[in-house]
Scaffold this motif. Structure first.
Motif: not given
Length: 118
Positions: A36-47, A56-60
């Protein structure tokens, strides 16, 4: 049933994000579901930092997909994403109770864009 998937992929290569979204979408479509829908939000820092697959990841890189499918296909999507080494995290939400009158209330997906208030 209508489901919403919020997925976090390791950042760095947009091609990886597209490939994972295409894999999930084709899995749904091949088995009689509808995307029904697909959207790319981009890169953000993880909480908070997350350790997955010995990294180990700090951004996704976030993307959201809304799709209709049976519960069996939904489980296949969850299993596929769980085994994917490029995935950091995914969240699945069932929207409504599967009845048409309930689903019509959700309408078109309204995605939050960067800089706008939800």
């Amino acid at each position: 049933m209508l489901y919403e998937l919020i997925a976090i992929v390791r950042p760095g290569n947009l091609g990886e994000v597209k490939e994972i979204a295409q894999t999930v979408g084709s899995l749904v479509l091949r088995n009689g579901g509808v995307v029904r829908g697909l959207d790319n939000w981009g890169i953000f820092s993880l909480p908070k930092p997350i350790s997955v697959h010995q990294m180990k990841h700090t951004h996704g890189h976030y993307f959201v997909m809304r799709y209709d499918s049976s519960t069996k296909i939904h489980q296949d999507v969850r299993t596929t994403l769980r085994l994917e080494p490029r995935m950091i995290r995914s969240a699945h939400v069932k929207l409504g109770d599967g009845k048409l009158s309930t689903l019509s209330r959700f309408g078109e997906p309204k995605w939050r864009t960067q800089g706008s208030e939800a």
